[in-house]
Design a protein around this motif. Sequence first.
Motif, mmCIF file in Angstrom:
data_model
loop_
_atom_site.group_PDB
_atom_site.id
_atom_site.type_symbol
_atom_site.label_atom_id
_atom_site.label_comp_id
_atom_site.label_asym_id
_atom_site.label_seq_id
_atom_site.Cartn_x
_atom_site.Cartn_y
_atom_site.Cartn_z
ATOM 1 N N ALA A 56 0.827 -1.215 0.000
ATOM 2 C CA ALA A 56 0.000 0.000 0.000
ATOM 3 C C ALA A 56 0.859 1.262 0.000
ATOM 4 N N ALA A 57 1.878 1.314 0.872
ATOM 5 C CA ALA A 57 2.681 2.539 0.995
ATOM 6 C C ALA A 57 3.393 2.917 -0.307
ATOM 7 N N PRO A 58 4.105 1.987 -0.969
ATOM 8 C CA PRO A 58 4.763 2.382 -2.225
ATOM 9 C C PRO A 58 3.773 2.838 -3.296
ATOM 10 N N LEU A 59 2.607 2.169 -3.376
ATOM 11 C CA LEU A 59 1.606 2.571 -4.363
ATOM 12 C C LEU A 59 1.100 3.984 -4.084
ATOM 13 N N LEU A 60 0.796 4.257 -2.823
ATOM 14 C CA LEU A 60 0.331 5.594 -2.451
ATOM 15 C C LEU A 60 1.405 6.641 -2.698
#
Length: 351
Positions: free
Chosen positions: A86-90
């Motif tokens: 989730a964090a890298p995508l965001l």
Amino acid sequence: MKAKAISYALLSAALFGVSTPAAKLLLADIDQRILAGLLYCGAGVGVALLRRLPLRLGLAIRAEEAKLGGTDWVWTGAATLAGGVAAPLLLMFGLARAEAATASLLLTLEGVFTAAIAWFVFREPFDRRIALGMALIVAGSLCLAWSGAPSLSGALGPVAIAAACLAWAVDNNLTRRVSLSDPLQIVEIKGMVAGAVNLGLGLFAGAFMPSIPLVGAASVVGFLGYGVSLALFVLALRHLGTARTGAYFSTAPFLGAAVSVAALGEPLTMELAAGAALMGAGVWLHLTECHEHEHLHHAVEHSHSHVHDEHHRHGDHSDHENGQPHVHWHAHEPLLHAHPHMPDMHHRHDH
């Protein structure tokens, strides 16, 4: 043990900080989504190989560590989804829609969110000294990140970056729940999953794999700056708690900036000097903390690598009385005593 755990956290920050200017050089030739995947894959594959060597990380990570089991897989899976997927995508979504100055400032929120979740959700103890130290370290990060007046025109990008920081903070706190397990196993799982997801997304979006030498360079940076760094971060979590480990790790921007000045010839600025002074003061407040009071250890049963000390006086294991670490399922009887301690996995009592 406190001094050794702090050294793990600072070394973790140093490795991650040095990886930032190295990744900056690689970005000139590698798509950012592919680079993120290669860094994570380098961490996962490198640590998987390291896990199967007898020396592992020297004396830092013992050859005998407790394996993940039971609910540990739930915590590890949730942490991997939050911090590795989730964090890298965001972050990628936000970086495409926010100015560089805004993005740099917002990335300092990870340390704030990590401490806030640890303190107010998981009830990790803190006092004014620790809170002030954290505030100074974050202020130092803001000085380093400042590159002009940030703009919030178009809130979608900044909100996505802040959400990425929140996802990494959740990852840090969830990983603390399994920090008594083998750090290398945790990193191997996180790296493999996050690397595969990020590479897949990059290739799906039309990016191309770089040449073999560039793949090798990115993998080495990922192994050291993400893999070894995260393993040391987990060790620090085990002994320091989440908020304090996050505070020490927040020095990574300064260490990365210092390397950029020394190795890449970037200018020594007032922002760097001010950031160093603020971070140094914050780290000093944490280093000189002495937390001591009478506290109660409740009965608990678990398995992890340990030696027979004042907190581990269980059963008859005379074959381990030589002080060598070993792993087995053991029970802690209720114990009331007083000594200096940190909010580690054996000191999670209320204050």
